[in-house]
Motif scaffolding. Sequence first.
Motif, PDB file in Angstrom:
ATOM      1  N   ILE A 180       0.826  -1.207   0.000  1.00  0.00           N
ATOM      2  CA  ILE A 180       0.000   0.000   0.000  1.00  0.00           C
ATOM      3  C   ILE A 180       0.864   1.262   0.000  1.00  0.00           C
ATOM      4  CG2 ILE A 180      -0.220   0.109   2.518  1.00  0.00           C
ATOM      5  CD1 ILE A 180      -3.151   1.012   2.025  1.00  0.00           C
ATOM      6  N   GLU A 181       0.452   2.242  -0.823  1.00  0.00           N
ATOM      7  CA  GLU A 181       1.188   3.503  -0.935  1.00  0.00           C
ATOM      8  C   GLU A 181       0.330   4.717  -0.606  1.00  0.00           C
ATOM      9  OE1 GLU A 181       2.884   3.690  -4.819  1.00  0.00           O
ATOM     10  OE2 GLU A 181       4.346   2.093  -4.441  1.00  0.00           O
ATOM     11  N   GLU A 182      -0.981   4.587  -0.702  1.00  0.00           N
ATOM     12  CA  GLU A 182      -1.856   5.741  -0.458  1.00  0.00           C
ATOM     13  C   GLU A 182      -3.109   5.290   0.290  1.00  0.00           C
ATOM     14  OE1 GLU A 182      -4.201   9.326  -2.887  1.00  0.00           O
ATOM     15  OE2 GLU A 182      -2.721   8.064  -3.887  1.00  0.00           O
ATOM     16  N   MET A 183      -3.488   6.066   1.306  1.00  0.00           N
ATOM     17  CA  MET A 183      -4.709   5.777   2.058  1.00  0.00           C
ATOM     18  C   MET A 183      -5.466   7.073   2.302  1.00  0.00           C
ATOM     19  SD  MET A 183      -5.363   3.650   5.598  1.00  0.00           S
ATOM     20  CE  MET A 183      -4.528   4.798   6.687  1.00  0.00           C
ATOM     21  N   VAL A 184      -6.771   7.047   2.011  1.00  0.00           N
ATOM     22  CA  VAL A 184      -7.652   8.190   2.223  1.00  0.00           C
ATOM     23  C   VAL A 184      -8.767   7.748   3.163  1.00  0.00           C
ATOM     24  CG1 VAL A 184      -9.221   9.853   1.164  1.00  0.00           C
ATOM     25  CG2 VAL A 184      -7.154   9.137  -0.065  1.00  0.00           C
ATOM     26  N   LEU A 185      -8.898   8.424   4.308  1.00  0.00           N
ATOM     27  CA  LEU A 185      -9.987   8.181   5.246  1.00  0.00           C
ATOM     28  C   LEU A 185     -10.822   9.447   5.319  1.00  0.00           C
ATOM     29  CD1 LEU A 185      -8.074   6.378   8.149  1.00  0.00           C
ATOM     30  CD2 LEU A 185      -9.179   5.365   6.144  1.00  0.00           C
ATOM     31  N   HIS A 186     -12.069   9.352   4.871  1.00  0.00           N
ATOM     32  CA  HIS A 186     -12.942  10.526   4.797  1.00  0.00           C
ATOM     33  C   HIS A 186     -14.185  10.304   5.659  1.00  0.00           C
ATOM     34  CE1 HIS A 186     -14.916  14.062   3.043  1.00  0.00           C
ATOM     35  NE2 HIS A 186     -15.999  13.315   2.947  1.00  0.00           N
ATOM     36  N   ASN A 187     -14.350  11.173   6.663  1.00  0.00           N
ATOM     37  CA  ASN A 187     -15.554  11.142   7.501  1.00  0.00           C
ATOM     38  C   ASN A 187     -15.764   9.767   8.136  1.00  0.00           C
ATOM     39  OD1 ASN A 187     -17.551  12.755   8.576  1.00  0.00           O
ATOM     40  ND2 ASN A 187     -19.081  12.156   7.077  1.00  0.00           N
ATOM     41  N   CYS A 188     -14.701   9.177   8.621  1.00  0.00           N
ATOM     42  CA  CYS A 188     -14.771   7.866   9.262  1.00  0.00           C
ATOM     43  C   CYS A 188     -14.767   8.016  10.784  1.00  0.00           C
ATOM     44  CB  CYS A 188     -13.588   6.992   8.829  1.00  0.00           C
ATOM     45  SG  CYS A 188     -13.655   6.469   7.099  1.00  0.00           S
ATOM     46  N   ILE A 189     -15.379   7.031  11.450  1.00  0.00           N
ATOM     47  CA  ILE A 189     -15.418   7.011  12.915  1.00  0.00           C
ATOM     48  C   ILE A 189     -14.688   5.758  13.383  1.00  0.00           C
ATOM     49  CG2 ILE A 189     -16.902   6.873  14.950  1.00  0.00           C
ATOM     50  CD1 ILE A 189     -19.041   8.332  13.419  1.00  0.00           C
ATOM     51  N   TRP A 190     -13.787   5.938  14.335  1.00  0.00           N
ATOM     52  CA  TRP A 190     -12.997   4.810  14.816  1.00  0.00           C
ATOM     53  C   TRP A 190     -12.788   4.928  16.318  1.00  0.00           C
ATOM     54  CZ3 TRP A 190      -8.768   6.974  11.214  1.00  0.00           C
ATOM     55  CH2 TRP A 190      -8.228   8.150  11.739  1.00  0.00           C
ATOM     56  N   ASN A 191     -12.200   3.905  16.885  1.00  0.00           N
ATOM     57  CA  ASN A 191     -11.666   4.005  18.231  1.00  0.00           C
ATOM     58  C   ASN A 191     -10.214   4.420  18.127  1.00  0.00           C
ATOM     59  OD1 ASN A 191     -14.046   3.230  19.519  1.00  0.00           O
ATOM     60  ND2 ASN A 191     -13.570   1.055  19.277  1.00  0.00           N
ATOM     61  N   ASN A 202       1.382   8.372   0.901  1.00  0.00           N
ATOM     62  CA  ASN A 202       0.404   9.456   0.936  1.00  0.00           C
ATOM     63  C   ASN A 202      -0.715   9.090   1.904  1.00  0.00           C
ATOM     64  OD1 ASN A 202       1.472  11.147  -1.349  1.00  0.00           O
ATOM     65  ND2 ASN A 202       1.049   9.272  -2.469  1.00  0.00           N
ATOM     66  N   LEU A 203      -1.058  10.035   2.787  1.00  0.00           N
ATOM     67  CA  LEU A 203      -2.107   9.804   3.775  1.00  0.00           C
ATOM     68  C   LEU A 203      -3.015  11.025   3.848  1.00  0.00           C
ATOM     69  CD1 LEU A 203      -3.406   8.196   6.102  1.00  0.00           C
ATOM     70  CD2 LEU A 203      -1.707   9.232   7.644  1.00  0.00           C
ATOM     71  N   VAL A 204      -4.329  10.782   3.753  1.00  0.00           N
ATOM     72  CA  VAL A 204      -5.326  11.854   3.858  1.00  0.00           C
ATOM     73  C   VAL A 204      -6.315  11.492   4.955  1.00  0.00           C
ATOM     74  CG1 VAL A 204      -7.148  13.149   2.691  1.00  0.00           C
ATOM     75  CG2 VAL A 204      -5.115  12.430   1.406  1.00  0.00           C
ATOM     76  N   LEU A 205      -6.465  12.377   5.939  1.00  0.00           N
ATOM     77  CA  LEU A 205      -7.464  12.230   6.997  1.00  0.00           C
ATOM     78  C   LEU A 205      -8.405  13.428   6.900  1.00  0.00           C
ATOM     79  CD1 LEU A 205      -5.174  11.233  10.016  1.00  0.00           C
ATOM     80  CD2 LEU A 205      -6.360   9.722   8.427  1.00  0.00           C
ATOM     81  N   ASN A 206      -9.645  13.158   6.515  1.00  0.00           N
ATOM     82  CA  ASN A 206     -10.599  14.239   6.265  1.00  0.00           C
ATOM     83  C   ASN A 206     -11.818  14.056   7.167  1.00  0.00           C
ATOM     84  OD1 ASN A 206     -12.366  16.167   5.216  1.00  0.00           O
ATOM     85  ND2 ASN A 206     -11.680  15.841   3.122  1.00  0.00           N
ATOM     86  N   ASP A 207     -11.940  14.919   8.187  1.00  0.00           N
ATOM     87  CA  ASP A 207     -13.083  14.904   9.100  1.00  0.00           C
ATOM     88  C   ASP A 207     -13.288  13.540   9.739  1.00  0.00           C
ATOM     89  OD1 ASP A 207     -13.685  17.539   8.902  1.00  0.00           O
ATOM     90  OD2 ASP A 207     -15.200  17.314   7.345  1.00  0.00           O
ATOM     91  N   CYS A 208     -12.226  12.911  10.185  1.00  0.00           N
ATOM     92  CA  CYS A 208     -12.318  11.657  10.926  1.00  0.00           C
ATOM     93  C   CYS A 208     -12.272  11.949  12.423  1.00  0.00           C
ATOM     94  CB  CYS A 208     -11.162  10.725  10.541  1.00  0.00           C
ATOM     95  SG  CYS A 208     -11.187  10.214   8.804  1.00  0.00           S
ATOM     96  N   CYS A 209     -12.857  11.063  13.222  1.00  0.00           N
ATOM     97  CA  CYS A 209     -12.863  11.321  14.654  1.00  0.00           C
ATOM     98  C   CYS A 209     -12.999  10.036  15.447  1.00  0.00           C
ATOM     99  CB  CYS A 209     -13.988  12.287  15.035  1.00  0.00           C
ATOM    100  SG  CYS A 209     -15.643  11.611  14.832  1.00  0.00           S
ATOM    101  N   ASP A 210     -12.635  10.142  16.712  1.00  0.00           N
ATOM    102  CA  ASP A 210     -12.795   9.055  17.658  1.00  0.00           C
ATOM    103  C   ASP A 210     -14.267   8.920  18.040  1.00  0.00           C
ATOM    104  OD1 ASP A 210     -12.934   8.379  20.832  1.00  0.00           O
ATOM    105  OD2 ASP A 210     -11.338   7.250  19.841  1.00  0.00           O
ATOM    106  N   GLU A 211     -14.727   7.697  18.223  1.00  0.00           N
ATOM    107  CA  GLU A 211     -16.143   7.445  18.490  1.00  0.00           C
ATOM    108  C   GLU A 211     -16.609   8.075  19.792  1.00  0.00           C
ATOM    109  OE1 GLU A 211     -19.133   3.613  18.995  1.00  0.00           O
ATOM    110  OE2 GLU A 211     -16.981   3.378  19.285  1.00  0.00           O
ATOM    111  N   ILE A 212     -15.771   8.055  20.823  1.00  0.00           N
ATOM    112  CA  ILE A 212     -16.193   8.512  22.150  1.00  0.00           C
ATOM    113  C   ILE A 212     -15.943  10.009  22.349  1.00  0.00           C
ATOM    114  CG2 ILE A 212     -15.839   8.215  24.626  1.00  0.00           C
ATOM    115  CD1 ILE A 212     -15.085   5.317  24.050  1.00  0.00           C
ATOM    116  N   SER A 213     -14.716  10.443  22.091  1.00  0.00           N
ATOM    117  CA  SER A 213     -14.346  11.830  22.394  1.00  0.00           C
ATOM    118  C   SER A 213     -14.633  12.792  21.255  1.00  0.00           C
ATOM    119  CB  SER A 213     -12.850  11.896  22.729  1.00  0.00           C
ATOM    120  OG  SER A 213     -12.070  11.539  21.592  1.00  0.00           O
ATOM    121  N   LEU A 214     -14.991  12.271  20.077  1.00  0.00           N
ATOM    122  CA  LEU A 214     -15.198  13.089  18.878  1.00  0.00           C
ATOM    123  C   LEU A 214     -13.967  13.927  18.561  1.00  0.00           C
ATOM    124  CD1 LEU A 214     -18.890  14.272  19.219  1.00  0.00           C
ATOM    125  CD2 LEU A 214     -17.984  12.372  17.888  1.00  0.00           C
ATOM    126  N   SER A 215     -12.800  13.400  18.893  1.00  0.00           N
ATOM    127  CA  SER A 215     -11.542  14.054  18.552  1.00  0.00           C
ATOM    128  C   SER A 215     -10.746  13.120  17.662  1.00  0.00           C
ATOM    129  CB  SER A 215     -10.729  14.380  19.814  1.00  0.00           C
ATOM    130  OG  SER A 215     -10.330  13.173  20.453  1.00  0.00           O
TER     131      SER A 215
END
Length: 397
Positions: A180-191, A202-215
């Motif tokens: 893997i060379e490129e990963m895009v996470l858009h509006n995802c919710i995770w722990n 290449n890494l893109v994090l777009n409006d992602c957040c933690d499920e509990i803290s919303l950070s």
Amino acid sequence: MDRMSNLPDPILAHILSYLTTKDAVQTSLLAKRYRNLWASVPSVDLDFNDFLSSGKDVEENFVKFVNDVFKHREPLTLESFNLVWNDKSSDPTPATAWLDTAAKLKSKFLSASISAEKYQIEVPDSVFTSESLQELVLELIFWAISPRSVKLPCLKRLTLKNIYFEAEILEKLLSGSPAIEEMVLHNCIWNSCCIFSSTLKNLVLNDCCDEISLSLDVLICVPSLEFLEVYSSWSLTMGKLKFKDMKSLVGAQIHLKELSDEEPLFLTGLTNVKSLELVLSVSALMAMKNLLRRKTNKFPTFDNLRSLKIGGWSITHDFDLVACFLLHAPNLKKLTLLHNEELESSEENIEISLQLGYSFNIVEIIYEKDDMSASNLVKSVETHFKFIREGNIISSD
């Protein structure tokens, strides 16, 4: 003379691959020459919206069409499979079988954008164990993905949109994708999780957040990473975003709506970049300045930085953070100021004295067309940076 019909089948099939599958099938009505040609097209492109005019039974017609496509296609491998099913009231569960078939046909590109309010589908394990897949795009409107195993030896690009997943799932996806060379996470919710990969560039994090803290609570440890993009267009706390071992990083774009002032200054993980774009809201700017006031948070030095694009607030009223970068980026060549008249910060400033001797020679100012205060910023730049030739101060809207 019909020269196109005289072309070899593989060339005609390649031409038809630029059409949606519905349009490709309809070419069978043109002439006997095209009757079965669509069946050898190396791509399948399906969109539920293309069947909205087919009558009352849109869902039934769409499902029947797709099933018939797979039933009558020649037993060839697929180059690409693309599915869009964004009707929230219909039942998209048949898509599970279609994704399984596409994966088993050794598709190199697989994309599925599916939304439904009352139904959920399961992404089959065959998608996550494909030995041919090079690019995977999943948009599932906050459905969870939980593959039992991941083995994607050829995967180079992964895009996840509107998906919920446990932290270990992301780690499993990365560890099971050695190329893997490129990963895009858009509006995802995770722990809370760690993004680790020895190959990611290449890494893109777009409006992602933690499920509990919303950070955005994540540790990024990617030694091979060259380009990073982080966007927060709503009130996410970015203070728990940490970088480790980012020696290969060349460029970064960071857009923050909120920034926690309880965490260490995250910029320390970006000191190797040559190009940096930092856009802050007024709230994020104030949090950053609070960090700078603390003796334990020393502003990092950017020895490699050549191009800096910074702003998002009224720089005319608050030049402090820009000054910090100027004092700690000795090799800067180009400074771009993103001025916003409406977003004024407080009048309270950090005392920083500017010094002459900067090595950069171009200042660009970008502002809204009707921003009347931008002229004051232009005059201020001309005053503070007299060593820059007048022709190298660029104003644009």
